[in-house]
Design an enzyme around this catalytic site. Structure first.
Site, mmCIF file in Angstrom:
data_model
loop_
_atom_site.group_PDB
_atom_site.id
_atom_site.type_symbol
_atom_site.label_atom_id
_atom_site.label_comp_id
_atom_site.label_asym_id
_atom_site.label_seq_id
_atom_site.Cartn_x
_atom_site.Cartn_y
_atom_site.Cartn_z
ATOM 1 N N LYS A 53 0.875 -1.054 0.095
ATOM 2 C CA LYS A 53 0.100 0.001 -0.088
ATOM 3 C C LYS A 53 0.765 1.202 -0.005
ATOM 4 C CE LYS A 53 -4.067 1.786 2.693
ATOM 5 N NZ LYS A 53 -4.739 2.320 1.464
ATOM 6 N N VAL A 54 1.450 1.402 -1.053
ATOM 7 C CA VAL A 54 2.415 2.672 -1.583
ATOM 8 C C VAL A 54 2.066 3.936 -1.887
ATOM 9 C CG1 VAL A 54 3.104 1.536 -3.468
ATOM 10 C CG2 VAL A 54 4.755 3.077 -2.134
#
Ligand code: PMP
Length: 295
Positions: free
Chosen positions: A156-157
């Site tokens: 989850k960047v």
């Protein structure tokens, strides 16, 4: 709404609680220039964070995938979340925790930059909940989810959110609430910040998360539905199939269960399955132990 950087309260930053307005980073931060930041969006219900440890594990897994060694382990960050909730006296709240690469070197490669972490939380009462029950309208985005060889989809960047923001801005300009993203093959993937489900008779259908986030809420919805005897099928979903589904809804930490009444001109019933799952998820969010017992 008050601006995010001009509020009272406490934010946990690199190991200590600091006054809200003082939780700042430098403009030459790697995370800002190159998207080297991983984060979690979480919800507290009655002061308890739903799936606290699962979010903590995903955050550190995201950091590891992005080649960032967090100086804090997952339990330490879980405690930081609890500290922030308590310090701000929160009950129903949204929580953001993030880990990012700092500002010693500003270049694409900066392997020795310090890794930072922060936790912030603020009241979220769910007062907007009626919109989730009335059903929202989605367009189909122009931008597509990249193949797994081009973007690490399990992380989850922040960098991955660029196309989500572009797509959602365009959807809003066109009068829609959110956007349905296809993947690089033209298959249905997810919305800009939530997973998608469809109802086909007595069956739930949801795309295989092979190039997008397999959300924590998505997995809870699958378990809840299966416990109540629904068949859940994870499969390829093509946009041409949308017209054949009875109901549709989004699932995510912030979205919870948000019913969908239209995708790009195709209408969906605001029906019994989505409504029931919205109720079931709301009950589960406040009493997650019940689900574990029933399983
Ligand atoms: N996809 C995207 C792109 C998201 O931002 C989110 C929200 N984190 C989700 C799916 C749903 O994930 P979760 O249920 O873990 O919040």
């Amino acid at each position: 709404m008050l601006p995010m950087d001009d509020r009272d309260g406490w934010i946990w930053l690199d190991g200590e609680l600091v006054p809200w307005r003082e939780a700042k980073v430098h403009v030459l931060t790697h995370g800002l220039h190159y998207g080297s930041c991983v984060f979690e969006g979480e919800r507290a219900y009655g002061g308890r964070v739903l799936a606290l440890e699962e979010h903590g594990r995903r955050l550190l897994r995201s950091a590891e995938i992005m080649d960032m060694a967090s100086p804090w382990d997952a339990p330490a960050l879980d405690r930081a979340v609890e500290q922030v909730i308590a310090a701000n006296g929160l009950a129903d709240a949204y929580v953001r925790r993030l880990v990012w690469r700092g500002s010693e070197v500003l270049a694409v490669a900066a392997p020795r930059n310090r890794i930072h972490a922060a936790v912030a939380a603020w009241t979220w009462t769910g007062a907007e909940g009626h919109r989730k029950r009335e059903g929202i309208r989605l367009n189909v985005a122009r931008w597509r989810r990249p193949p797994p060889e081009c973007m690490p989809h399990e992380a989850k960047v922040s960098a991955a959110y660029a196309i989500g923001t572009l797509s959602r801005h365009e959807a809003i300009r066109q009068g829609f609430d959110d956007t349905l993203m296809l993947d690089w093959r033209g298959r249905v993937s997810e919305a800009s910040g939530a997973n998608v489900f469809f109802v086909e008779g007595e069956r739930l259908v949801t795309p295989v998360p092979d190039c997008f986030l397999d959300g924590i809420t998505r997995r809870s919805i699958i378990r809840l539905a299966q416990q109540r005897g629904f068949e859940v099928v994870e499969r390829v979903v093509m946009p041409e199939e949308l017209a054949g589904f009875d109901e549709a809804f989004l699932a995510g930490t912030a979205a919870e269960v948000t019913l969908i009444r239209e995708i790009d001109g195709r209408s969906f019933r605001i029906g019994p399955v989505g409504g029931w799952l919205a109720d079931a998820y709301a009950a589960y969010a406040r009493r997650p132990g019940e689900l574990a017992k029933a399983a």
